[in-house]
Design a protein around this motif. Structure first.
Motif, PDB file in Angstrom:
ATOM      1  N   TRP A  21      19.731 -98.681  -7.372  1.00 49.00           N
ATOM      2  CA  TRP A  21      18.209 -98.365  -6.843  1.00 49.00           C
ATOM      3  C   TRP A  21      17.658 -99.598  -8.231  1.00 49.00           C
ATOM      4  O   TRP A  21      16.710 -99.625  -7.796  1.00 49.00           O
ATOM      5  CB  TRP A  21      18.092 -96.843  -7.431  1.00 49.00           C
ATOM      6  N   LEU A  22      17.904 -99.056  -9.815  1.00 50.43           N
ATOM      7  CA  LEU A  22      17.507-100.357 -10.345  1.00 50.43           C
ATOM      8  C   LEU A  22      16.589-101.473 -10.049  1.00 50.43           C
ATOM      9  O   LEU A  22      16.351-101.929 -10.103  1.00 50.43           O
ATOM     10  CB  LEU A  22      18.225 -99.817 -11.621  1.00 50.43           C
ATOM     11  N   SER A  23      17.673-102.088  -9.154  1.00 48.77           N
ATOM     12  CA  SER A  23      18.199-103.048  -9.207  1.00 48.77           C
ATOM     13  C   SER A  23      16.982-103.929  -7.967  1.00 48.77           C
ATOM     14  O   SER A  23      16.944-105.241  -7.831  1.00 48.77           O
ATOM     15  CB  SER A  23      19.974-103.538  -8.470  1.00 48.77           C
ATOM     16  N   GLU A  24      16.821-102.460  -7.075  1.00 54.01           N
ATOM     17  CA  GLU A  24      16.159-103.559  -6.004  1.00 54.01           C
ATOM     18  C   GLU A  24      14.332-103.064  -6.653  1.00 54.01           C
ATOM     19  O   GLU A  24      13.760-103.542  -5.853  1.00 54.01           O
ATOM     20  CB  GLU A  24      16.186-101.926  -4.893  1.00 54.01           C
ATOM     21  N   GLN A  25      14.540-102.441  -7.820  1.00 48.96           N
ATOM     22  CA  GLN A  25      13.059-102.289  -8.248  1.00 48.96           C
ATOM     23  C   GLN A  25      12.632-103.321  -8.708  1.00 48.96           C
ATOM     24  O   GLN A  25      13.123-104.326  -9.046  1.00 48.96           O
ATOM     25  CB  GLN A  25      13.359-100.814  -9.080  1.00 48.96           C
ATOM     26  N   PRO A  26      11.141-103.300  -8.982  1.00 48.76           N
ATOM     27  CA  PRO A  26      10.225-104.608  -9.765  1.00 48.76           C
ATOM     28  C   PRO A  26      10.601-104.333 -11.150  1.00 48.76           C
ATOM     29  O   PRO A  26      10.936-103.610 -11.735  1.00 48.76           O
ATOM     30  CB  PRO A  26       9.059-104.269  -9.646  1.00 48.76           C
ATOM     31  N   ASP A  27      11.301-105.430 -11.624  1.00 48.29           N
ATOM     32  CA  ASP A  27      11.528-105.959 -12.758  1.00 48.29           C
ATOM     33  C   ASP A  27      10.055-105.422 -14.023  1.00 48.29           C
ATOM     34  O   ASP A  27      10.872-104.890 -15.205  1.00 48.29           O
ATOM     35  CB  ASP A  27      11.717-107.541 -13.146  1.00 48.29           C
ATOM     36  N   ASP A  28       9.074-105.120 -13.359  1.00 49.22           N
ATOM     37  CA  ASP A  28       8.075-104.734 -14.649  1.00 49.22           C
ATOM     38  C   ASP A  28       8.457-103.332 -14.713  1.00 49.22           C
ATOM     39  O   ASP A  28       6.880-102.457 -14.950  1.00 49.22           O
ATOM     40  CB  ASP A  28       7.182-105.315 -14.377  1.00 49.22           C
ATOM     41  N   LEU A  29       9.381-102.690 -13.770  1.00 55.66           N
ATOM     42  CA  LEU A  29       9.213-100.849 -13.746  1.00 55.66           C
ATOM     43  C   LEU A  29       8.982-100.038 -15.421  1.00 55.66           C
ATOM     44  O   LEU A  29      10.517-100.841 -16.389  1.00 55.66           O
ATOM     45  CB  LEU A  29      10.506-100.054 -13.119  1.00 55.66           C
ATOM     46  N   PRO A  30       7.825 -99.688 -16.015  1.00 52.47           N
ATOM     47  CA  PRO A  30       7.800 -99.160 -16.779  1.00 52.47           C
ATOM     48  C   PRO A  30       8.750 -98.548 -17.617  1.00 52.47           C
ATOM     49  O   PRO A  30       9.513 -97.667 -16.461  1.00 52.47           O
ATOM     50  CB  PRO A  30       6.545 -98.294 -18.003  1.00 52.47           C
ATOM     51  N   ASN A  31       9.654 -98.074 -19.119  1.00 52.45           N
ATOM     52  CA  ASN A  31      10.298 -97.499 -19.297  1.00 52.45           C
ATOM     53  C   ASN A  31      11.610 -96.832 -18.192  1.00 52.45           C
ATOM     54  O   ASN A  31      11.712 -95.917 -18.048  1.00 52.45           O
ATOM     55  CB  ASN A  31       9.467 -96.196 -19.171  1.00 52.45           C
ATOM     56  N   LYS A  32      12.721 -97.727 -18.332  1.00 52.69           N
ATOM     57  CA  LYS A  32      13.926 -97.847 -17.208  1.00 52.69           C
ATOM     58  C   LYS A  32      15.082 -96.986 -17.678  1.00 52.69           C
ATOM     59  O   LYS A  32      15.575 -96.346 -17.171  1.00 52.69           O
ATOM     60  CB  LYS A  32      14.400 -99.158 -17.643  1.00 52.69           C
ATOM     61  N   MET A  33      15.044 -96.866 -19.132  1.00 54.08           N
ATOM     62  CA  MET A  33      16.078 -96.165 -19.614  1.00 54.08           C
ATOM     63  C   MET A  33      15.716 -94.671 -19.119  1.00 54.08           C
ATOM     64  O   MET A  33      16.426 -93.836 -18.342  1.00 54.08           O
ATOM     65  CB  MET A  33      16.203 -96.042 -21.091  1.00 54.08           C
ATOM     66  N   HIS A  34      14.368 -94.252 -19.511  1.00 55.38           N
ATOM     67  CA  HIS A  34      14.229 -93.150 -18.828  1.00 55.38           C
ATOM     68  C   HIS A  34      14.035 -92.779 -17.709  1.00 55.38           C
ATOM     69  O   HIS A  34      14.671 -91.397 -17.287  1.00 55.38           O
ATOM     70  CB  HIS A  34      12.891 -92.690 -19.835  1.00 55.38           C
ATOM     71  N   GLU A  35      13.657 -92.985 -16.746  1.00 50.58           N
ATOM     72  CA  GLU A  35      13.110 -93.320 -15.031  1.00 50.58           C
ATOM     73  C   GLU A  35      14.999 -93.148 -15.023  1.00 50.58           C
ATOM     74  O   GLU A  35      15.094 -91.886 -14.051  1.00 50.58           O
ATOM     75  CB  GLU A  35      13.011 -94.264 -14.933  1.00 50.58           C
ATOM     76  N   LEU A  36      16.006 -93.902 -15.610  1.00 50.64           N
ATOM     77  CA  LEU A  36      16.754 -93.477 -14.727  1.00 50.64           C
ATOM     78  C   LEU A  36      17.425 -92.115 -15.391  1.00 50.64           C
ATOM     79  O   LEU A  36      18.485 -91.827 -14.657  1.00 50.64           O
ATOM     80  CB  LEU A  36      17.739 -94.829 -15.326  1.00 50.64           C
ATOM     81  N   GLN A  37      17.490 -91.704 -16.830  1.00 55.36           N
ATOM     82  CA  GLN A  37      17.582 -90.403 -17.075  1.00 55.36           C
ATOM     83  C   GLN A  37      17.575 -89.483 -16.589  1.00 55.36           C
ATOM     84  O   GLN A  37      18.323 -88.989 -16.242  1.00 55.36           O
ATOM     85  CB  GLN A  37      17.745 -90.226 -18.529  1.00 55.36           C
ATOM     86  N   GLN A  38      15.957 -89.401 -15.871  1.00 56.00           N
ATOM     87  CA  GLN A  38      15.216 -88.328 -15.239  1.00 56.00           C
ATOM     88  C   GLN A  38      16.177 -88.327 -13.912  1.00 56.00           C
ATOM     89  O   GLN A  38      16.360 -87.458 -13.426  1.00 56.00           O
ATOM     90  CB  GLN A  38      14.552 -88.875 -15.953  1.00 56.00           C
ATOM     91  N   ARG A  39      15.654 -89.076 -13.041  1.00 52.05           N
ATOM     92  CA  ARG A  39      15.849 -90.001 -11.464  1.00 52.05           C
ATOM     93  C   ARG A  39      17.554 -89.106 -11.409  1.00 52.05           C
ATOM     94  O   ARG A  39      17.531 -89.082 -10.134  1.00 52.05           O
ATOM     95  CB  ARG A  39      15.602 -90.726 -11.191  1.00 52.05           C
ATOM     96  N   PHE A  40      18.313 -89.805 -12.385  1.00 57.28           N
ATOM     97  CA  PHE A  40      20.196 -89.972 -11.728  1.00 57.28           C
ATOM     98  C   PHE A  40      20.805 -89.051 -12.600  1.00 57.28           C
ATOM     99  O   PHE A  40      21.674 -88.822 -12.841  1.00 57.28           O
ATOM    100  CB  PHE A  40      20.264 -91.150 -11.743  1.00 57.28           C
ATOM    101  N   GLY A  41      20.164 -88.232 -13.657  1.00 57.08           N
ATOM    102  CA  GLY A  41      20.794 -86.906 -14.287  1.00 57.08           C
ATOM    103  C   GLY A  41      21.553 -87.842 -15.901  1.00 57.08           C
ATOM    104  O   GLY A  41      22.463 -87.216 -15.947  1.00 57.08           O
TER     105      GLY A  41
END
Length: 65
Positions: A21-41
């Motif tokens: 999922w992340l590899s398909e997102q724009p490079d400037d996605l803010p706060n990637k770590m938090h997004e992954l933790q929230q979205r995917f647990g």
């Protein structure tokens, strides 16, 4: 007897899914770590692993199409 852990190159399906999922997102996605933790647990360690795998996916995509 101690529990054996998998080699570092092996990871869970959740990490794999998050990395794809992340590899398909724009490079400037803010706060990637938090997004992954929230979205995917994911835990912080798993999110960091997903970031690494996603970066490798992007490199491979550029190199091999």
């Amino acid at each position: 007897m101690s529990t054996l852990t998998p080699p570092e190159h092996e990871h869970s399906a959740a990490v794999e899914t998050a990395a794809m999922w992340l590899s398909e997102q724009p490079d400037d996605l803010p706060n990637k770590m938090h997004e992954l933790q929230q979205r995917f647990g994911l835990t912080a360690g798993q999110a960091a692993q997903a970031l690494t795998v996603a970066r490798q996916y992007k490199v491979n995509r550029r190199a091999f199409g």
